[in-house]
Design an enzyme around this catalytic site. Structure first.
Site, PDB file in Angstrom:
ATOM      1  N   HIS A 124       5.815   3.773 -11.111  1.00  0.00           N
ATOM      2  CA  HIS A 124       6.303   2.392 -11.021  1.00  0.00           C
ATOM      3  C   HIS A 124       7.062   2.012 -12.290  1.00  0.00           C
ATOM      4  O   HIS A 124       8.165   1.437 -12.231  1.00  0.00           O
ATOM      5  CB  HIS A 124       5.104   1.463 -10.815  1.00  0.00           C
ATOM      6  CG  HIS A 124       5.429   0.004 -10.883  1.00  0.00           C
ATOM      7  ND1 HIS A 124       6.061  -0.672  -9.859  1.00  0.00           N
ATOM      8  CD2 HIS A 124       5.214  -0.927 -11.849  1.00  0.00           C
ATOM      9  CE1 HIS A 124       6.214  -1.945 -10.188  1.00  0.00           C
ATOM     10  NE2 HIS A 124       5.708  -2.121 -11.391  1.00  0.00           N
ATOM     11  N   LYS A 177       5.683 -14.598 -12.459  1.00  0.00           N
ATOM     12  CA  LYS A 177       4.390 -14.102 -11.980  1.00  0.00           C
ATOM     13  C   LYS A 177       3.353 -15.205 -11.773  1.00  0.00           C
ATOM     14  O   LYS A 177       2.434 -15.041 -10.978  1.00  0.00           O
ATOM     15  CB  LYS A 177       3.817 -13.112 -12.999  1.00  0.00           C
ATOM     16  CG  LYS A 177       4.628 -11.839 -13.187  1.00  0.00           C
ATOM     17  CD  LYS A 177       4.295 -10.815 -12.136  1.00  0.00           C
ATOM     18  CE  LYS A 177       4.810  -9.443 -12.520  1.00  0.00           C
ATOM     19  NZ  LYS A 177       4.469  -8.424 -11.503  1.00  0.00           N
ATOM     20  N   GLU A 227      -2.010  -3.853  -5.776  1.00  0.00           N
ATOM     21  CA  GLU A 227      -2.856  -3.520  -6.922  1.00  0.00           C
ATOM     22  C   GLU A 227      -4.331  -3.512  -6.520  1.00  0.00           C
ATOM     23  O   GLU A 227      -4.727  -4.061  -5.491  1.00  0.00           O
ATOM     24  CB  GLU A 227      -2.662  -4.539  -8.052  1.00  0.00           C
ATOM     25  CG  GLU A 227      -1.227  -4.676  -8.541  1.00  0.00           C
ATOM     26  CD  GLU A 227      -1.118  -5.469  -9.831  1.00  0.00           C
ATOM     27  OE1 GLU A 227      -2.132  -5.546 -10.569  1.00  0.00           O
ATOM     28  OE2 GLU A 227      -0.027  -6.000 -10.106  1.00  0.00           O
ATOM     29  N   THR A 276       0.924  -2.252 -10.356  1.00  0.00           N
ATOM     30  CA  THR A 276       1.380  -1.732  -9.072  1.00  0.00           C
ATOM     31  C   THR A 276       1.074  -0.235  -8.960  1.00  0.00           C
ATOM     32  O   THR A 276       1.438   0.544  -9.828  1.00  0.00           O
ATOM     33  CB  THR A 276       2.888  -1.972  -8.925  1.00  0.00           C
ATOM     34  OG1 THR A 276       3.166  -3.350  -9.192  1.00  0.00           O
ATOM     35  CG2 THR A 276       3.364  -1.627  -7.524  1.00  0.00           C
ATOM     36  N   ASP A 331      -3.308  -8.448 -16.417  1.00  0.00           N
ATOM     37  CA  ASP A 331      -2.678  -7.504 -15.495  1.00  0.00           C
ATOM     38  C   ASP A 331      -2.088  -6.339 -16.285  1.00  0.00           C
ATOM     39  O   ASP A 331      -1.336  -6.551 -17.245  1.00  0.00           O
ATOM     40  CB  ASP A 331      -1.596  -8.195 -14.674  1.00  0.00           C
ATOM     41  CG  ASP A 331      -1.251  -7.418 -13.412  1.00  0.00           C
ATOM     42  OD1 ASP A 331      -2.112  -6.666 -12.934  1.00  0.00           O
ATOM     43  OD2 ASP A 331      -0.133  -7.563 -12.913  1.00  0.00           O
ATOM     44  N   GLU A 388       3.245  -6.826  -4.851  1.00  0.00           N
ATOM     45  CA  GLU A 388       2.846  -5.687  -5.658  1.00  0.00           C
ATOM     46  C   GLU A 388       1.412  -5.335  -5.289  1.00  0.00           C
ATOM     47  O   GLU A 388       0.504  -6.163  -5.434  1.00  0.00           O
ATOM     48  CB  GLU A 388       2.996  -5.974  -7.154  1.00  0.00           C
ATOM     49  CG  GLU A 388       4.461  -6.249  -7.529  1.00  0.00           C
ATOM     50  CD  GLU A 388       4.754  -6.102  -9.019  1.00  0.00           C
ATOM     51  OE1 GLU A 388       3.923  -5.532  -9.736  1.00  0.00           O
ATOM     52  OE2 GLU A 388       5.835  -6.558  -9.433  1.00  0.00           O
ATOM     53  N   GLN A 431      11.727 -13.083 -13.185  1.00  0.00           N
ATOM     54  CA  GLN A 431      11.045 -12.235 -14.157  1.00  0.00           C
ATOM     55  C   GLN A 431      12.030 -11.419 -14.994  1.00  0.00           C
ATOM     56  O   GLN A 431      11.910 -11.337 -16.218  1.00  0.00           O
ATOM     57  CB  GLN A 431      10.068 -11.301 -13.425  1.00  0.00           C
ATOM     58  CG  GLN A 431       9.300 -10.376 -14.352  1.00  0.00           C
ATOM     59  CD  GLN A 431       8.473  -9.364 -13.580  1.00  0.00           C
ATOM     60  OE1 GLN A 431       8.232  -9.516 -12.385  1.00  0.00           O
ATOM     61  NE2 GLN A 431       8.031  -8.322 -14.264  1.00  0.00           N
ATOM     62  N   ASP A 455      -0.051  -9.090  -6.692  1.00  0.00           N
ATOM     63  CA  ASP A 455       0.553  -9.787  -7.824  1.00  0.00           C
ATOM     64  C   ASP A 455       1.976 -10.187  -7.432  1.00  0.00           C
ATOM     65  O   ASP A 455       2.953  -9.578  -7.855  1.00  0.00           O
ATOM     66  CB  ASP A 455       0.546  -8.852  -9.037  1.00  0.00           C
ATOM     67  CG  ASP A 455       1.128  -9.487 -10.279  1.00  0.00           C
ATOM     68  OD1 ASP A 455       0.938 -10.703 -10.455  1.00  0.00           O
ATOM     69  OD2 ASP A 455       1.768  -8.772 -11.067  1.00  0.00           O
TER      70      ASP A 455
END
Length: 450
Positions: free
Chosen positions: A148, A265, A214, A372, A141, A212, A253, A246
Site C-alpha cells: 500500500h 480522514k 483495516e 490499509t 492509525d 480503506e 488528504q 478508515d
C-alpha cells in the site's frame, strides 16, 4: 504459544442453532463482546449465532457464581461500555468467556435456566441498535502495508516510494476518536480544499472518496506514563480486534498533508460493533511473514521471540461494493478486495511496543488501526485508489458501471474470517457504510450555499 482451553474445543456446539451453521460468524468458539441500546439505555452484550446475551440481565440472573471472576467481569460491563472490563487483568474476561461457553453449550447443565432468562437472550442481532463497544479516548492509525505504501508513493511520483523510516519502525498518525462510528448508516461526503483537474485550489464536496480496509486492535490494560510495553508483553495488552474502515477523502488528504492526515480522514471512521477477543483468536495464531534478508535489522525493543512465533493471524479480509444501480436491479454486492493479514509488514505487538517506546501511555479502550491491508496481487488491493491505479484504470463492475472513486449511494461492506485446519472458523461481523451526499455548505462571506 497462547494456551487453548475448552472454549476453543472444535467439537463444542451450542443449543442456539444459528451458532452451529458452518459459515456462522459467531459460533460458540467466538463469543465477541459489544454494546447496544435497550429501552434507551446502553448495555453490553455477547454475540452467539444470530443472537446475543444481555450481560446486564445475565448479571442479575444468578447464573454466575457470586464473587467469581466471571461475575465480577459481568458486573464491570454495567453502564453499557466495556472499558472497565478491558482495564481488568485478562483472567476476568477469560472467566466470563468460559462461563458463557458453559451456559451456551448444547449439553449445559444449566441450559433450562439459561433458556428461561427471557431478558438475557436477545432477539436477532440485526434487530438491535448497536453502538460503539466502549468509550474511545484515543485513536492511532498505522501505515504498515509495504505494498500500500509503495503504490501510493509511486502515484505521488516519489523517487523513493517508501518513506525512509518505513522498515525501521511502524509509522502512524494520531487520528480523531470523536468521529469514530459503529458500522451502519450514512457516511456523509465531506467538504474541503483540494486541487481540481485544472490545478486550481477549490473548496467543495470531496470528489475522490475512498474506503480503506483495516483491522483494529482494542487496548485492554493500559500502561503508566513513562513506562513502555515490551513487544512480547504487548499481546497481553490487546483485548481484541474489530474491522475498521478508515474512510478517506483522498483529494483533500493529498493536498493538505504536511504534518500528516487531517480533514481528509477525520470526518468519519467506521468500526465493526463486535470485539473478537484475543483469546478467541488463539487457535489462529501464526508466525508473521519473515522480513527480507536485506531489510534493516530490528531494533531490540521491536524484536520478541514470542512475537516472531505467533505475532500473525490466519485471517482473510474482504471488501464488497454495492451501488445504487446494482441494488435497484436486485444484484448482490461485488467483491472487490480479498486480502490477508500477512500483508502487514509490522505486527500489532510491534505497533504497541513502538507506540509506548517513548513512554506514551495507552488507556483501556484506545484503538489502533493497522493501516490499509493491501497485498502484492491485484485482488489484494484494499482501497479504490490502488484498485484503479490512482484513477488511471477504472474499476469495472458486472453491470457496466465504472468507478475511480466512491459515488453517492455506494456502499462498502468489510468482512473477515479466521480459519485454520482443526479449528472452527470465526468471523467479525460486518463493517458497513453507505456514502451520502454532502450537506450544503453555507458561505458566510458570499451568503450563499456552496
Amino acid at each position: 504459544m497462547t494456551a487453548l482451553n475448552s472454549t476453543h474445543d472444535p467439537a463444542r456446539r451450542s443449543w442456539i442453532d444459528s451458532a452451529n451453521l458452518p459459515e456462522a460468524d459467531f459460533p460458540i468458539q467466538n463469543l465477541p463482546l459489544g454494546a447496544f441500546v435497550r429501552d434507551g439505555i446502553a448495555r453490553a452484550a455477547v454475540a452467539i449465532g444470530e443472537h446475543a446475551v444481555d450481560l446486564h440481565a445475565l448479571a442479575d440472573s444468578g447464573l454466575l457464581d457470586a464473587g467469581s471472576d466471571a461475575a465480577i467481569a459481568c458486573e464491570a460491563t454495567r453502564g453499557g461500555t466495556l472499558n472497565r472490563l478491558m482495564a481488568m487483568p485478562p483472567r476476568h474476561a477469560s472467566a466470563l468467556r468460559a462461563a458463557l461457553s458453559d451456559l451456551l453449550k448444547s449439553d449445559a447443565p444449566q441450559r433450562a435456566r439459561m433458556q428461561a432468562q427471557a431478558d438475557a437472550l436477545l432477539p436477532r442481532i440485526d434487530t438491535l441498535e448497536l453502538r460503539l463497544p466502549c468509550e474511545v479516548g484515543d485513536y492511532t492509525d498505522f501505515l504498515t502495508s509495504l505494498h500500500h505504501t509503495e503504490r501510493h508513493g509511486r502515484y505521488k511520483g516519489l523517487a523513493d516510494p517508501l518513506p525512509p523510516a518505513f522498515k525501521s519502525l511502524p509509522i502512524a498518525y494520531h487520528g480523531r476518536a470523536s468521529s469514530l462510528r459503529v458500522s451502519g448508516g450514512d457516511v456523509r461526503r465531506p467538504h474541503g480544499q483540494y486541487r481540481d483537474t485544472n490545478g486550481q485550489i477549490v473548496f467543495g464536496p470531496a470528489p475522490a472518496l475512498d474506503f480503506e480496509l483495516e483491522l483494529a486492535a482494542w487496548i485492554g490494560e493500559g500502561n503508566a506514563l513513562t513506562q513502555p510495553i515490551s513487544v512480547d508483553d504487548a499481546h497481553a495488552h490487546i483485548f481484541g480486534y474489530s474491522l475498521l474502515n478508515d474512510w478517506s477523502a483522498k483529494s483533500i488528504q493529498w493536498f493538505e498533508q504536511v504534518l500528516g492526515p487531517f480533514l481528509g480522514k477525520s470526518f468519519h471512521s467506521s468500526v465493526s460493533p463486535w470485539i473478537v477477543t484475543s483469546e478467541a483468536l488463539a487457535p489462529f495464531r501464526k508466525a508473521p511473514v519473515a522480513r527480507a534478508a536485506d531489510d534493516p535489522p530490528l531494533m531490540a525493543h521491536l524484536h520478541g521471540a514470542r512475537d516472531r512465533q505467533e505475532g500473525g493471524l490466519h485471517l482473510e479480509l474482504h471488501a464488497d461494493l454495492s451501488t445504487r444501480q446494482l441494488r435497484e436491479a436486485g444484484h448482490d454486492a461485488v467483491r472487490i478486495t480479498h486480502t490477508h493479514l500477512d500483508n502487514l509488514y509490522w505486527t500489532f505487538a510491534q505497533m504497541v511496543a513502538h507506540h509506548t517506546s517513548n513512554g506514551c501511555n495507552l488507556r483501556s479502550g484506545d484503538l489502533l488501526g493497522s493501516g490499509t491491508i493491501s497485498g502484492a496481487t491485484d485482488a489484494a488491493r484494499a482501497c479504490l485508489t490502488e484498485l484503479t491505479n490512482a484513477g488511471r484504470d477504472p474499476l469495472r463492475l458486472p453491470n457496466g458501471e465504472t468507478r475511480t472513486a466512491l459515488e453517492d449511494g455506494d456502499e462498502i461492506v468489510l468482512s473477515a474470517r479466521a480459519s485454520k485446519a482443526g479449528a472452527v472458523s470465526i468471523g467479525f461481523g460486518e463493517c458497513r457504510g453507505r456514502i451520502a451526499p454532502a450537506f450544503a455548505f453555507a458561505s458566510r462571506e458570499a451568503g450563499v450555499a456552496a
